[in-house]
Design a protein around this motif. Structure first.
Motif, PDB file in Angstrom:
ATOM      1  N   MET A  23       0.840  -1.203   0.000  1.00 38.93           N
ATOM      2  CA  MET A  23       0.000   0.000   0.000  1.00 38.93           C
ATOM      3  C   MET A  23       0.874   1.252   0.000  1.00 38.93           C
ATOM      4  O   MET A  23       1.903   1.300   0.668  1.00 38.93           O
ATOM      5  N   ASN A  24       0.431   2.269  -0.745  1.00 39.71           N
ATOM      6  CA  ASN A  24       1.155   3.524  -0.759  1.00 39.71           C
ATOM      7  C   ASN A  24       0.840   4.306   0.508  1.00 39.71           C
ATOM      8  O   ASN A  24      -0.336   4.540   0.826  1.00 39.71           O
ATOM      9  N   PRO A  25       1.857   4.736   1.257  1.00 36.41           N
ATOM     10  CA  PRO A  25       1.593   5.484   2.488  1.00 36.41           C
ATOM     11  C   PRO A  25       1.005   6.862   2.191  1.00 36.41           C
ATOM     12  O   PRO A  25       1.283   7.467   1.151  1.00 36.41           O
ATOM     13  N   LEU A  26       0.179   7.343   3.119  1.00 39.72           N
ATOM     14  CA  LEU A  26      -0.357   8.694   3.006  1.00 39.72           C
ATOM     15  C   LEU A  26       0.757   9.690   3.306  1.00 39.72           C
ATOM     16  O   LEU A  26       1.451   9.573   4.318  1.00 39.72           O
ATOM     17  N   ILE A  27       0.910  10.674   2.426  1.00 41.38           N
ATOM     18  CA  ILE A  27       1.929  11.704   2.598  1.00 41.38           C
ATOM     19  C   ILE A  27       1.244  13.026   2.912  1.00 41.38           C
ATOM     20  O   ILE A  27       0.379  13.492   2.156  1.00 41.38           O
ATOM     21  N   LEU A  60      -0.772  19.796  -6.615  1.00 41.52           N
ATOM     22  CA  LEU A  60      -1.889  19.033  -7.162  1.00 41.52           C
ATOM     23  C   LEU A  60      -1.490  18.230  -8.394  1.00 41.52           C
ATOM     24  O   LEU A  60      -2.183  17.264  -8.748  1.00 41.52           O
ATOM     25  N   LEU A  61      -0.384  18.589  -9.029  1.00 45.08           N
ATOM     26  CA  LEU A  61       0.082  17.883 -10.221  1.00 45.08           C
ATOM     27  C   LEU A  61       1.005  16.705  -9.901  1.00 45.08           C
ATOM     28  O   LEU A  61       1.546  16.075 -10.817  1.00 45.08           O
ATOM     29  N   GLN A  62       1.184  16.399  -8.622  1.00 45.71           N
ATOM     30  CA  GLN A  62       2.083  15.310  -8.253  1.00 45.71           C
ATOM     31  C   GLN A  62       1.628  13.974  -8.839  1.00 45.71           C
ATOM     32  O   GLN A  62       0.446  13.632  -8.794  1.00 45.71           O
ATOM     33  N   GLU A  63       2.582  13.214  -9.373  1.00 43.79           N
ATOM     34  CA  GLU A  63       2.255  11.895  -9.909  1.00 43.79           C
ATOM     35  C   GLU A  63       1.909  10.915  -8.783  1.00 43.79           C
ATOM     36  O   GLU A  63       1.225   9.909  -9.016  1.00 43.79           O
ATOM     37  N   TYR A  64       2.371  11.194  -7.584  1.00 46.86           N
ATOM     38  CA  TYR A  64       1.980  10.439  -6.391  1.00 46.86           C
ATOM     39  C   TYR A  64       0.764  11.158  -5.807  1.00 46.86           C
ATOM     40  O   TYR A  64       0.869  12.308  -5.362  1.00 46.86           O
ATOM     41  N   ASP A  65      -0.397  10.502  -5.803  1.00 46.46           N
ATOM     42  CA  ASP A  65      -1.620  11.224  -5.467  1.00 46.46           C
ATOM     43  C   ASP A  65      -2.232  10.907  -4.101  1.00 46.46           C
ATOM     44  O   ASP A  65      -3.251  11.490  -3.722  1.00 46.46           O
ATOM     45  N   HIS A  66      -1.606   9.979  -3.347  1.00 46.79           N
ATOM     46  CA  HIS A  66      -2.147   9.665  -2.019  1.00 46.79           C
ATOM     47  C   HIS A  66      -1.624  10.712  -1.034  1.00 46.79           C
ATOM     48  O   HIS A  66      -0.719  10.462  -0.236  1.00 46.79           O
ATOM     49  N   LEU A  67      -2.234  11.891  -1.126  1.00 51.35           N
ATOM     50  CA  LEU A  67      -1.740  13.056  -0.406  1.00 51.35           C
ATOM     51  C   LEU A  67      -2.795  13.654   0.518  1.00 51.35           C
ATOM     52  O   LEU A  67      -3.993  13.573   0.255  1.00 51.35           O
ATOM     53  N   GLU A  68      -2.285  14.278   1.559  1.00 50.15           N
ATOM     54  CA  GLU A  68      -3.071  15.152   2.421  1.00 50.15           C
ATOM     55  C   GLU A  68      -2.348  16.500   2.392  1.00 50.15           C
ATOM     56  O   GLU A  68      -1.188  16.594   2.780  1.00 50.15           O
ATOM     57  N   ILE A  69      -3.034  17.518   1.895  1.00 48.74           N
ATOM     58  CA  ILE A  69      -2.396  18.827   1.701  1.00 48.74           C
ATOM     59  C   ILE A  69      -2.939  19.793   2.746  1.00 48.74           C
ATOM     60  O   ILE A  69      -4.133  20.132   2.744  1.00 48.74           O
ATOM     61  N   LEU A  70      -2.074  20.217   3.655  1.00 48.22           N
ATOM     62  CA  LEU A  70      -2.467  21.090   4.757  1.00 48.22           C
ATOM     63  C   LEU A  70      -1.980  22.510   4.481  1.00 48.22           C
ATOM     64  O   LEU A  70      -0.777  22.800   4.564  1.00 48.22           O
ATOM     65  N   LEU A  71      -2.916  23.383   4.128  1.00 43.63           N
ATOM     66  CA  LEU A  71      -2.595  24.787   3.876  1.00 43.63           C
ATOM     67  C   LEU A  71      -2.838  25.549   5.178  1.00 43.63           C
ATOM     68  O   LEU A  71      -3.976  25.658   5.644  1.00 43.63           O
ATOM     69  N   VAL A  72      -1.768  26.061   5.777  1.00 43.30           N
ATOM     70  CA  VAL A  72      -1.877  26.735   7.077  1.00 43.30           C
ATOM     71  C   VAL A  72      -1.826  28.236   6.855  1.00 43.30           C
ATOM     72  O   VAL A  72      -0.753  28.824   6.672  1.00 43.30           O
TER      73      VAL A  72
END
Length: 320
Positions: A1-5, A26-38
């Protein structure tokens, strides 16, 4: 499984750059992401821009908070993250499509808790140069090797960005609030905790924007001086704990001193104070054959005094 980044992006007064930064994530080829905009209490439209992107992509979470500085914003992101790994992207920078995938593959392949890639420095207003697609240098560094190369500013520097960290490393570590150059106080502590050292790739896939109005480019201030004194105390204590690293630590200290010396106003009390600190470290760096060439040359010229040192700096800049 791909880890969440988890990707933590501190946001403050970057309305001009923010959309490009988020767009590159958003253009990352690795898409299992959590994007935290602070949103660190930014007074411009940054908060609205963050909210708009969050409406368009469910991977984005926005944290709105009172202004507390870069360290406080990163810490807020760390407290909210759910990923197995975390990486930091400054909101005026961009990343290449393979940034996350390269870091994840490095960490997984070498079973390390920290993975590092290289910066590509881009001056504001200039076009981005093409990066060669050929095979890049890759190696696994032991803890001491990683600390040495970082303090000597060889393969990579102490920036928090351009690196992937396992979430567990931040269990008892936060970025120091209220200080500048906070990465110098944090990254080495994370490397000390990293199991199996640090995995490094020479891929240039983090685009670091050189801005005149950034913290680095801002005039010298009391806050910069106070941060410098705090950092010196911290690194001196660390040097006493691990004597084998004392030469590379002193080299990094001197590099910071030179960097800040050239930001001071000529003849100011800050210039005098920092020059006295330069005199404390210059002999050790001058006799260290692994020290950076620029630091050794500057050390030699410093024996002639403050004015010749400034002339050397201006000559060096004119040749860049």
């Amino acid at each position: 499984m791909n880890p969440l980044i988890s990707i933590v992006v501190p946001v403050y007064k970057v309305e001009k750059y923010l959309s490009d930064c988020i767009g590159s994530i958003l253009l990352q080829e690795y898409d299992h992401l959590e994007i935290l905009l602070v949103n660190d209490g930014s007074p411009d439209r940054c908060g609205a821009i963050c909210n708009q992107f969050a409406e368009e992509d469910q991977r984005i979470k926005v944290i709105h908070k009172e202004n507390g500085g870069l360290s406080d914003a990163r810490n807020a992101g760390l407290r909210a993250m759910a990923g197995e790994y975390v990486t930091f992207v400054d909101s005026d920078d961009t990343i290449e499509e393979n940034y996350v995938s390269t870091l994840v593959n490095l960490a997984e392949r070498h079973q390390t808790q920290i993975a590092v890639t290289l910066f590509r420095h881009i001056k504001e207003g200039e076009e981005k140069t093409q990066v060669e697609k050929s095979e890049k240098l890759e190696k696994l560094l032991s803890t001491n090797e990683a600390l040495e190369t970082m303090f000597y500013q060889d393969l990579f520097d102490n920036n928090a960005t351009g690196k992937l960290y396992h979430h567990s490393l931040f269990k008892n570590i936060e970025f120091p609030k209220g200080l500048l150059y906070e990465d110098l106080l944090t990254t080495y502590k994370l490397i000390l905790l990293s199991q199996n050292g640090v995995a490094f790739s020479g891929s240039q896939n983090y685009n670091y924007l050189l801005r005149e109005d950034s913290i680095e480019g801002s005039p010298f201030s009391k806050k910069k001086f106070d941060s410098l004194i705090y950092i010196l105390k911290d690194l001196e204590e660390f040097k006493s704990e691990i004597p084998i690293l004392h030469k590379c630590i002193e080299c990094r200290i001197l590099s910071l001193l030179f960097h800040l010396f050239f930001e001071t106003e000529e003849g100011s009390i800050y210039e005098v104070e920092i020059f006295s600190l330069i005199k404390k470290y210059r002999v050790g760096v001058l006799t260290d054959r692994y020290a950076r060439k620029k630091a050794r040359i500057a050390s030699v010229i410093s024996f002639l005094g403050r004015r010749p040192l400034r002339i050397f700096y201006k000559f060096g800049k004119s040749r860049n």
